[in-house]
Design an enzyme around this catalytic site. Structure first.
Site, short mmCIF file in Angstrom:
data_model
loop_
_atom_site.label_atom_id
_atom_site.label_comp_id
_atom_site.label_asym_id
_atom_site.label_seq_id
_atom_site.Cartn_x
_atom_site.Cartn_y
_atom_site.Cartn_z
CB CYS A 1 -6.12 -26.78 -32.72
SG CYS A 1 -6.97 -28.37 -32.88
CB THR A 2 -1.87 -23.71 -31.38
OG1 THR A 2 -2.71 -23.90 -30.24
CG2 THR A 2 -1.12 -22.39 -31.26
#
Length: 160
Positions: free
Chosen positions: A51-52
């Protein structure tokens, strides 16, 4: 008691309306993007590896999307407080909507059964929607693999 069938949006469908709190305070609504193409990327959880990477990739291309008139919005079930920390830690420039009630995830059909290590659970399936200026879905990427994804979305957005 009958279960509701999961929503399954298709290309050409009208984008589902939303009004959610966002990082930095205030709300973000579909109406905020009226007449402008929009990329909505749903991701499972702030500050996790994939997600980062995905959020940093979209941030890296944010100026390019802006040049072609396309807005970006990230959405996860995390809280505004979590989003604020995530944005600050990784210098993200994309607004992040806090869908804690999962209403938007359900409206877009991304809150689904998942499985990991033999365990099944409900969660956000990483999915991206490209919405045209008229408010209709132009493209859907389901079960996204993060590597090269932001670039693929940008290429499709240029075709609008």
């Amino acid at each position: 008691m009958t279960e509701l069938a999961p929503v399954e949006l298709k290309i050409g469908d009208k984008a589902a309306d939303f009004d959610l709190p966002r990082d930095g305070g205030g709300h973000v609504r579909l109406a905020d993007f009226a007449g402008k193409p929009l990329v909505i990327y749903f991701y499972p959880k702030d500050d996790t590896t994939a997600c980062t990477t995905e959020s940093i990739s979209f941030t890296a291309l944010a100026a390019d999307f802006a040049k072609i008139g396309v807005a970006l919005l990230g959405v996860s079930p995390d809280s505004v407080k979590s989003h604020d920390k995530f944005v600050k830690k990784h210098a993200l420039s994309i607004p992040l909507a806090a869908d804690e009630e999962k209403a938007m995830a359900m409206a877009y059909g991304v809150w689904r059964e998942k499985s990991m290590y033999g365990r099944t659970y409900m969660g956000v399936v990483r999915t991206t929607f490209l919405i045209g200026a008229g408010g209709r879905i132009a493209r859907i990427w389901d079960k996204v693999k993060v590597a090269g994804h932001a670039e693929d979305v940008f290429a499709a957005a240029k075709e609008l």
